[in-house]
Design a protein around this motif. Structure first.
Motif, PDB file in Angstrom:
ATOM      1  N   UNK A 257      12.017   3.934  -6.837  1.00 27.67           N
ATOM      2  CA  UNK A 257      12.064   5.076  -5.924  1.00 27.67           C
ATOM      3  C   UNK A 257      12.160   4.596  -4.478  1.00 27.67           C
ATOM      4  N   UNK A 258      11.286   3.669  -4.092  1.00 25.74           N
ATOM      5  CA  UNK A 258      11.308   3.180  -2.720  1.00 25.74           C
ATOM      6  C   UNK A 258      12.565   2.352  -2.435  1.00 25.74           C
ATOM      7  N   UNK A 259      13.034   1.616  -3.409  1.00 21.21           N
ATOM      8  CA  UNK A 259      14.272   0.854  -3.229  1.00 21.21           C
ATOM      9  C   UNK A 259      15.462   1.786  -3.033  1.00 21.21           C
ATOM     10  N   UNK A 260      15.462   2.926  -3.709  1.00 27.67           N
ATOM     11  CA  UNK A 260      16.550   3.886  -3.508  1.00 27.67           C
ATOM     12  C   UNK A 260      16.491   4.503  -2.114  1.00 27.67           C
TER      13      UNK A 260
ATOM     14  N   UNK B  69      -0.798  -0.184   3.192  1.00 27.95           N
ATOM     15  CA  UNK B  69      -1.429   1.043   2.720  1.00 27.95           C
ATOM     16  C   UNK B  69      -0.360   2.033   2.305  1.00 27.95           C
ATOM     17  N   UNK B  70      -0.298   2.348   1.016  1.00 28.69           N
ATOM     18  CA  UNK B  70       0.623   3.357   0.528  1.00 28.69           C
ATOM     19  C   UNK B  70       1.927   2.815  -0.031  1.00 28.69           C
ATOM     20  N   UNK B  71       2.739   3.776  -0.512  1.00 31.89           N
ATOM     21  CA  UNK B  71       4.072   3.495  -1.061  1.00 31.89           C
ATOM     22  C   UNK B  71       5.068   4.185  -0.133  1.00 31.89           C
ATOM     23  N   UNK B  72       5.877   3.427   0.610  1.00 33.07           N
ATOM     24  CA  UNK B  72       6.815   4.033   1.540  1.00 33.07           C
ATOM     25  C   UNK B  72       7.931   3.060   1.899  1.00 33.07           C
ATOM     26  N   UNK B  73       8.992   3.639   2.473  1.00 36.63           N
ATOM     27  CA  UNK B  73      10.163   2.860   2.849  1.00 36.63           C
ATOM     28  C   UNK B  73      10.859   3.543   4.017  1.00 36.63           C
TER      29      UNK B  73
ATOM     30  N   UNK C  44       4.575  -1.435  -1.016  1.00 38.62           N
ATOM     31  CA  UNK C  44       4.180  -1.119  -2.386  1.00 38.62           C
ATOM     32  C   UNK C  44       2.749  -1.616  -2.558  1.00 38.62           C
ATOM     33  N   UNK C  45       1.812  -0.729  -2.280  1.00 37.07           N
ATOM     34  CA  UNK C  45       0.402  -1.113  -2.318  1.00 37.07           C
ATOM     35  C   UNK C  45      -0.027  -1.443  -3.740  1.00 37.07           C
ATOM     36  N   UNK C  46      -0.748  -2.536  -3.857  1.00 41.21           N
ATOM     37  CA  UNK C  46      -1.295  -2.924  -5.158  1.00 41.21           C
ATOM     38  C   UNK C  46      -2.776  -2.546  -5.205  1.00 41.21           C
TER      39      UNK C  46
ATOM     40  N   UNK D   6      -0.269  10.639  -4.436  1.00 44.26           N
ATOM     41  CA  UNK D   6      -1.681  10.364  -4.684  1.00 44.26           C
ATOM     42  C   UNK D   6      -2.138   9.155  -3.868  1.00 44.26           C
ATOM     43  N   UNK D   7      -1.350   8.098  -3.882  1.00 39.98           N
ATOM     44  CA  UNK D   7      -1.717   6.889  -3.149  1.00 39.98           C
ATOM     45  C   UNK D   7      -1.652   7.126  -1.639  1.00 39.98           C
TER      46      UNK D   7
END
Length: 243
Positions: A143-146, A113-117, A130-132, A23-24
Motif C-alpha cells: 500500500x505504501x509503496x503504491x 511512528x506510523x505507516x505513511x509515504x 513502516x513502523x515495526x 489503527x497504527x
C-alpha cells in the motif's frame, strides 16, 4: 492527531490494509492527508501524481528502477515482510525495487511512528515509514509503496459516486477532508473494490457506524491486506507504460 479506526468495529482477522494503517497512525501528531500520505514541500498541494515530474523514471531497458534502503533497525522477519510487498509489485510489473548504490533519488524505508509515504517520487532521500511491528503486513508495505509510485486511495477516484456512498453523518467534521473526491485519471480501469488502496467500511467512523457503503450491493467487501489486486497491478503497468 486522532483517528477513529476500525479496531473497535472490525475483528483483527477481518482488517484490510487501510484499517491496520489507521489503527497504527492514531498516535501520530503531525498532519497526514487521507490518513497516511505525507505532504512534501515540492508537491504540497498535489492530490494526484500522474505527471512525469512525480513518476519514477523509466530506464533505457524498459524497466522502472526504484532504489531503496531498508533501515538496519528492522529484524530479519520485518525485512522479509517489506521485501514481499516489493516482490508482489515487481514480479508482475516493469517496476523493480533495487537496493540503492549511488542513485540520488531513493526510498529510505524506516520504522518511524506510523505507516505513511509521500505521493510519487519527491527527489532525494524519500522517507517511507513502516513502523515495526504495527505496519508489518506485506499488504501494508505494498500500500505504501503504491503511494510512493504515485497512486492515491481508490475511493478518491473521480467516478467513485457511481460505486460507493459516503455516509457523511458518521464522519467527524474534522475528518471529512479524508473523503475528498479528486479529478483523477482512472487509466481506463474499472472501479476496484478489492484494491489494496481502498478504505475499509468503517474508516474514520465517529461512533461505529459505517462510513462507506458499496453500490449496488452493500455487502461487497472493500479492500484487503494480501497485496495489490489484479487491477492494482494493471494500473501500475499502465501508468508506467510497461510492455
Amino acid at each position: 492527531m486522532y483517528y477513529s479506526s476500525a479496531e473497535h468495529y472490525v475483528k483483527p482477522e477481518d482488517m484490510n490494509a487501510m484499517d491496520r494503517i489507521l489503527r497504527v497512525n492514531q498516535r501520530i501528531d503531525f498532519p497526514l492527508r487521507e490518513g497516511d500520505i505525507l505532504k512534501s514541500g515540492s508537491h504540497g498541494a498535489q492530490v494526484t501524481c500522474l505527471a512525469d515530474s512525480c513518476r519514477w523514471p523509466r530506464a533505457v531497458d524498459g524497466f522502472v528502477y526504484v532504489p531503496y534502503i531498508i533501515s538496519r533497525q528492522y529484524e530479519d522477519m520485518d525485512r522479509i515482510t517489506i521485501e514481499t510487498g516489493m516482490l508482489d509489485i515487481s514480479s508482475a510489473t516493469c517496476v523493480k525495487f533495487v537496493p540503492r548504490t549511488h542513485e540520488p533519488n531513493f526510498l529510505n524505508i524506516e520504522s518511524r511512528t506510523g505507516c505513511w509515504s509521500y505521493l510519487g517520487m519527491t527527489g532525494g532521500s524519500q522517507t517511507l515509514s513502516l513502523q515495526s511491528p504495527g505496519c508489518m503486513w506485506s499488504g501494508v508495505a505494498a500500500h505504501q509503496l503504491m503511494h510512493a509510485l504515485g497512486f492515491v486511495h481508490e475511493q478518491s477516484r473521480s467516478d467513485r459516486d457511481y460505486h460507493i456512498s459516503i455516509l457523511w453523518e458518521n464522519i467527524p467534521e474534522d475528518q471529512r477532508d479524508n473523503f475528498r473526491k479528486y479529478e483523477t485519471n482512472n487509466l481506463n480501469t474499472a472501479y476496484d473494490y478489492s484494491s489494496v488502496m481502498h478504505y475499509g467500511r468503517y474508516a474514520f467512523s465517529e461512533d461505529g457506524g459505517p462510513t462507506i457503503i458499496p453500490k449496488p450491493d452493500p455487502y461487497i467487501p472493500m479492500g484487503q491486506r494480501d497485496g495489490p489486486s489484479l487491477t492494482d497491478i494493471h494500473k501500475i503497468n499502465i501508468l508506467y507504460n510497461c510492455d
